[in-house]
Design a protein around this motif. Structure first.
Motif, short mmCIF file in Angstrom:
data_model
loop_
_atom_site.label_atom_id
_atom_site.label_comp_id
_atom_site.label_asym_id
_atom_site.label_seq_id
_atom_site.Cartn_x
_atom_site.Cartn_y
_atom_site.Cartn_z
N LYS A 50 0.83 -1.22 -0.10
CA LYS A 50 -0.06 -0.04 -0.05
C LYS A 50 0.69 1.25 0.04
O LYS A 50 0.33 2.46 -0.12
CB LYS A 50 -0.86 0.09 1.46
CG LYS A 50 -2.20 -0.72 1.09
CD LYS A 50 -3.18 -0.82 2.44
CE LYS A 50 -3.90 0.71 2.51
NZ LYS A 50 -4.88 0.70 1.92
N ARG A 52 2.15 2.52 2.77
CA ARG A 52 1.55 3.33 3.83
C ARG A 52 3.01 3.92 4.25
O ARG A 52 3.84 3.06 4.65
CB ARG A 52 0.95 2.50 4.80
CG ARG A 52 -0.52 2.25 4.47
CD ARG A 52 -1.29 2.17 5.89
NE ARG A 52 -2.65 2.02 5.37
CZ ARG A 52 -3.86 1.68 6.30
NH1 ARG A 52 -3.48 1.10 7.06
NH2 ARG A 52 -5.08 1.89 5.85
N SER A 138 -8.43 -1.59 2.84
CA SER A 138 -8.84 -1.48 1.51
C SER A 138 -7.69 -1.73 0.54
O SER A 138 -6.57 -1.13 0.90
CB SER A 138 -9.56 -0.04 1.45
OG SER A 138 -8.55 1.20 1.85
N ASN A 140 -6.28 -0.55 -1.94
CA ASN A 140 -5.61 0.77 -2.83
C ASN A 140 -4.20 1.04 -2.23
O ASN A 140 -4.07 1.07 -1.07
CB ASN A 140 -6.73 1.70 -2.73
CG ASN A 140 -7.13 2.22 -1.44
OD1 ASN A 140 -7.45 1.35 -0.56
ND2 ASN A 140 -6.76 3.37 -1.06
N SER A 146 -10.92 4.50 -2.31
CA SER A 146 -10.95 2.84 -1.92
C SER A 146 -11.43 2.04 -3.19
O SER A 146 -12.44 2.55 -3.85
CB SER A 146 -12.03 2.62 -0.95
OG SER A 146 -11.40 2.94 0.46
N GLU A 175 -16.68 2.04 3.18
CA GLU A 175 -16.15 1.27 4.29
C GLU A 175 -17.10 0.94 5.57
O GLU A 175 -17.85 1.64 5.52
CB GLU A 175 -14.79 1.93 4.49
CG GLU A 175 -13.48 1.75 3.76
CD GLU A 175 -12.99 3.18 3.02
OE1 GLU A 175 -13.99 3.91 2.87
OE2 GLU A 175 -11.88 3.06 2.57
MG MG Z 1 -8.36 2.67 3.53
#
Ligand code: MG
Ligand code: TXA
Length: 325
Positions: A50, A52, A138, A140, A146, A175
């Motif tokens: 992701k 992140r 999610s 993405n 999302s 979500e």
């Molecule tokens: Mg998310």
């Protein structure tokens, strides 16, 4: 690789998950990026995929309430909401059980765990086929929309997932609602698929919406509470001060202690290694567990050796930096 749902593709996806891989999983809310929540290295791959920039705690997907009871303390309010809304788009944050086997990376070191029973039949089949709790944010890239179709997942993460299990468009398209029931006062952490009013009706009380959550538009910049040790963290350590615990990355064979002594002679409870082989996935999976282990009052601080900024190393450093400041 996108595969539509069949008995065979469910079994293939389950096999990938058992082997520590990543699967794009259909749910009724949005598509999730699923990994075996018991396997810290597999969970580390989620954060890497992701991109992140930091470790946020993830939602753990399970097939039944009995399964949830293995990992979290289910209180009366949770019983009521579970009875009314599970399976479905509701996530409940509860205290982790003492013997909870979910990777500490999945809950980012927090003493709580977010759990959800998805209603989507393909998600249910997959959970039952693999027999594992699945951590799934999610599917993405961080900071993008999302995904509600397999094609969205393919576009955002196609090169990162081992397989995308395709089951058309996500019905809810939004979500899950997240409610924190880990304390006596329930708090909504995110508005989503289950309306606030319906939850208030079941619990027979008004429920405040958190203003410290990173999803709340009312409070930009205010982040979710993060785990931090109770003693200081010192990063980029090349040697130790007396009284410090060591969190190594790679060999600590030649590390010295100021005033005399060697790091390698420290007692076991004062010394841990994120990854002897300097494997960043292994380091990520060990991070929170080891910080917890070294967080003892007899230590003046935790000295952490330098971790490279590449890939998931950036998220490791982000967390260390926050804990250090
Ligand atoms: Mg998310
Ligand atoms: O509908 C959904 O919930 C989707 C599908 C795939 O199930 N999943 C999803 O996950 O939206 P994600 O990672 O995008 O959002 C999870 C959020 C975290 O950012 C965090 O705010 C909250 O859940 N969360 C998870 N564990 C928590 C915890 N222990 N305490 C507080 N918040 C937590």
């Amino acid at each position: 690789m996108i595969k539509s749902v069949t008995e065979q593709s469910i079994e293939d996806a389950a096999e990938i998950l058992r082997g520590g891989g990543l699967v794009g999983m259909p749910t009724e809310t949005v598509y999730g990026l699923a990994a075996n929540a018991l396997n810290g290295r597999a969970v580390a791959k989620i954060f890497e995929a992701k991109s992140r920039p930091s470790f946020n705690p993830l939602i753990i997907h399970i097939p039944t309430i009995e399964e949830a009871e293995k990992y979290v303390e289910i209180n009366e309010a949770a019983q009521k909401l579970a009875h009314s809304f599970w399976p479905g788009p509701l996530t409940i944050v509860l205290p982790r059980r003492e013997d909870c086997e979910i990777s500490e990376l999945a809950s980012a070191g927090l003493p709580t765990l977010a759990v959800r029973i998805p209603a989507h039949p393909a998600a249910q089949k997959l959970l039952k086929a693999c027999g594992l709790p699945l951590a799934a944010p999610s599917a993405n890239k961080s900071g993008t929309l999302s995904p509600t179709t397999p094609e969205h997942v393919q576009k955002s993460l196609g090169d990162k997932v081992d397989m995308i299990l395709a089951a058309g468009k996500s019905e809810v398209g939004l979500e899950s609602t997240i409610i924190d029931l880990s304390t006596d006062t329930p708090v909504l952490l995110r508005l989503g698929g289950i309306p606030r009013q319906e939850i208030e009706d079941v619990l027979e009380r008004e429920i405040a919406l958190s203003t410290t959550d990173d999803h709340s538009p009312k409070a930009p910049g205010m982040l979710l509470k993060h785990y931090a040790p109770s003693i200081p963290i010192r990063t980029n350590a090349i040697d130790l001060n007396p009284g410090e615990a060591l969190l190594a990355f790679g060999s600590d064979k030649f590390m010295g202690i100021k005033g005399g002594g060697a790091a390698k002679d420290l007692p076991e409870h004062s010394r841990a290694n994120l990854s002897e082989e300097q494997d960043l996935y292994e380091a990520a999976s060990n991070l929170f567990k080891m910080l917890h282990d070294l967080d003892r009052p007899e230590h003046t601080a935790i000295a952490v050796m330098a971790v490279p900024e590449t890939g998931i190393g950036a998220a490791i450093n982000d967390r260390l930096k926050r804990a250090a400041s």
